[in-house]
Motif scaffolding. Structure first.
Motif, PDB file in Angstrom:
ATOM      1  N   HIS A   1      -6.924 -10.559  -5.068  1.00  0.00           N
ATOM      2  CA  HIS A   1      -8.457 -10.276  -5.797  1.00  0.00           C
ATOM      3  C   HIS A   1      -8.611 -12.188  -6.245  1.00  0.00           C
ATOM      4  O   HIS A   1      -9.889 -11.868  -6.335  1.00  0.00           O
TER       5      HIS A   1
ATOM      6  N   ALA B   1      -4.216  -3.424   2.636  1.00  0.00           N
ATOM      7  CA  ALA B   1      -3.976  -2.017   2.407  1.00  0.00           C
ATOM      8  C   ALA B   1      -2.990  -0.933   2.883  1.00  0.00           C
ATOM      9  O   ALA B   1      -3.457  -1.340   4.433  1.00  0.00           O
TER      10      ALA B   1
ATOM     11  N   GLU C   1       6.517  -6.907  -2.747  1.00  0.00           N
ATOM     12  CA  GLU C   1       6.521  -6.083  -2.511  1.00  0.00           C
ATOM     13  C   GLU C   1       6.612  -4.763  -1.607  1.00  0.00           C
ATOM     14  O   GLU C   1       6.894  -3.555  -2.003  1.00  0.00           O
TER      15      GLU C   1
ATOM     16  N   ALA D   1      -2.174  -6.900  -4.963  1.00  0.00           N
ATOM     17  CA  ALA D   1      -3.715  -6.705  -4.547  1.00  0.00           C
ATOM     18  C   ALA D   1      -4.050  -7.024  -5.441  1.00  0.00           C
ATOM     19  O   ALA D   1      -5.455  -8.003  -5.964  1.00  0.00           O
ATOM     20  N   LYS D   2      -3.586  -7.111  -7.187  1.00  0.00           N
ATOM     21  CA  LYS D   2      -4.235  -7.823  -8.567  1.00  0.00           C
ATOM     22  C   LYS D   2      -4.845  -9.718  -7.871  1.00  0.00           C
ATOM     23  O   LYS D   2      -5.700  -9.925  -7.800  1.00  0.00           O
TER      24      LYS D   2
ATOM     25  N   TRP E   1       1.370  -4.871   0.596  1.00  0.00           N
ATOM     26  CA  TRP E   1       0.563  -4.310  -0.237  1.00  0.00           C
ATOM     27  C   TRP E   1       1.258  -4.004  -1.626  1.00  0.00           C
ATOM     28  O   TRP E   1       2.829  -3.005  -1.205  1.00  0.00           O
ATOM     29  N   GLY E   2       0.891  -3.544  -2.863  1.00  0.00           N
ATOM     30  CA  GLY E   2       1.280  -2.912  -3.890  1.00  0.00           C
ATOM     31  C   GLY E   2       0.189  -3.530  -5.364  1.00  0.00           C
ATOM     32  O   GLY E   2      -0.626  -3.856  -5.512  1.00  0.00           O
ATOM     33  N   GLU E   3       0.565  -2.854  -6.776  1.00  0.00           N
ATOM     34  CA  GLU E   3      -0.234  -3.135  -7.550  1.00  0.00           C
ATOM     35  C   GLU E   3      -0.783  -4.260  -8.192  1.00  0.00           C
ATOM     36  O   GLU E   3      -1.171  -4.445  -7.788  1.00  0.00           O
ATOM     37  N   ARG E   4       0.633  -5.089  -7.750  1.00  0.00           N
ATOM     38  CA  ARG E   4       0.526  -6.413  -8.321  1.00  0.00           C
ATOM     39  C   ARG E   4      -0.471  -7.426  -7.011  1.00  0.00           C
ATOM     40  O   ARG E   4      -0.956  -8.482  -7.723  1.00  0.00           O
TER      41      ARG E   4
ATOM     42  N   ASP F   1     -10.260  -2.775   0.839  1.00  0.00           N
ATOM     43  CA  ASP F   1      -9.276  -3.962   0.908  1.00  0.00           C
ATOM     44  C   ASP F   1      -8.127  -3.385   1.672  1.00  0.00           C
ATOM     45  O   ASP F   1      -6.695  -4.356   2.404  1.00  0.00           O
TER      46      ASP F   1
END
Length: 379
Positions: free
Chosen positions: A320, A306, A261, A316-317, A311-314, A349
């Motif tokens: 989780h 976060a 990321e 984060a997914k 951190w990044g969208e991917r 986050d």
């Protein structure tokens, strides 16, 4: 019967995070290193590693002393150092890729006490097996300074450990806890020289031997020149070979998903895109290895990150999904939810501000204390 009271996971020589002596090595010098023990005993022995050496390593001599803890003491020790031996000899030659366990010396120590190990390196060592991030000061000086007490001859400093990978004491305890992870376990963000890592805090809280097997930047699934061998390969050497350990705490995987990321990271490129299922498979392998040796295994959720460069969208997914597996799968013997313990109540986050070292990724001293308290509950 011995118990490991301190450890540092070995790494291959590299530029590292801060300037160090690993690539240049040593010649006609003495090396003085200070370590804090998490168990006490009346005899002490050291372990030295040449795991990443390409030629034999000669240790011309070694001593052990009580550390002078007063402010400004530097490399000074409290009394004349005790000479250490290796199979009855004052010196030892460690083969390339090998290690040496010293003879036990009569030397009474208490849990929480710091000791000073000095090595005389009279021959060219070549690049040195080391641990990059000590968050403690090591010292180097010219010539044979094994018996030096005042420390004035040690005129160079480093924040890494070299060759020394463990100190064992005659505690006879079998309740040691090994923490296995990356820079968060290693102690990045804690106050240098103050022993404020979460391993230090956990030892103080529980009274048990606690061993720090963290490596800054370490990955679960992939090797790195800077960040050590991948977790699924180094567990045997860095944890399962230690004396007196019965519990393993695993906090590893954030770099596997976060390195892809960030901005250009020349020390680890290209960074693969790791899925949650791959992290789960890696953790299952750690669990299998540890259980084969009879260890109780505690899993920790990844911390909030976060706003950090990981951190990044991917990421984060995946984090989780992975954290939910840790919480709900039942595959670990116990679970500690460090994500929830350190999360910002308003933005879960992200690290809570009072626990954030400043990079939104690593805790500060207060955050590490909270981690130790959370883990202490499930031990």
């Amino acid at each position: 019967m011995f118990t490991t009271a301190w450890t540092a996971s070995p790494q291959s020589p590299s530029t590292g995070f801060t300037p160090n002596w690993s690539q240049e090595g040593f010649w006609r010098q003495s090396l003085r290193q200070v370590v804090r023990l998490s168990a006490g005993g009346v005899r002490v022995r050291i372990r030295l590693s040449n795991a990443y050496g390409t030629s034999p390593l000669r240790i011309a001599g070694a001593t052990l002393a009580r550390t002078a803890a007063c402010v400004g003491a530097g490399a000074a020790v409290l009394a004349e150092p005790v000479r250490l031996a290796f199979d009855g000899a004052a010196s030892v030659e460690i083969p390339a890729r090998g290690e040496s366990v010293g003879d036990a010396a009569e030397f009474a120590v208490a849990a929480g006490e710091s000791v000073t190990v000095t090595l005389h390196l009279d021959a060219v060592t070549g690049p040195a097996t080391f641990h990059a991030q000590a968050f403690a000061t090591s010292y180097r000086g010219a010539g044979d300074l094994l018996a030096d007490t005042g420390g004035a001859g040690f005129d160079e400093v480093s924040e890494s450990w070299y060759f020394l990978t463990a100190v064992d004491v005659s505690a006879g305890r079998t309740d040691g806890v090994a923490l296995f992870g990356d820079s968060i376990t290693d102690g990045f963000g804690s106050t240098p020289g103050a022993n404020r890592r979460w391993s230090d805090a956990l030892a103080a809280r529980t009274g048990r031997p606690v061993l720090n097997a963290g490596i800054g930047g370490n990955l679960l699934l992939n090797d790195s020149a800077w960040y050590g061998e991948k977790g699924v390969h180094r567990l045997e050497r860095d944890v399962l070979s230690l004396a007196g350990v019965d519990t393993l705490v695993v906090l590893l995987g954030l770099n596997d998903i976060g390195f892809s990321e960030g901005a250009a990271e020349p020390t680890y490129r290209p960074a693969p895109l790791v899925e949650a299922g791959e992290l789960v498979a890696g953790h299952r392998e750690l669990i299998r290895q540890a259980r084969r040796r009879g260890l109780r295994v505690v899993g920790a959720t990844l911390l909030p990150f976060a706003g950090s460069d990981h951190w990044g969208e991917r990421a984060a997914k995946v984090s989780h999904e992975f954290n939910e597996w840790v919480r709900r799968s039942g595959e670990y013997d116990a679970v500690v939810d460090l994500h929830r313990a350190l999360a910002d109540p308003v933005a879960p986050d992200a690290l809570r501000g009072v626990y954030d070292f400043g990079d939104h990724l690593h805790p500060n001293d207060a955050g590490y204390q909270v981690m130790a308290e959370a883990v202490g509950v499930v031990l």
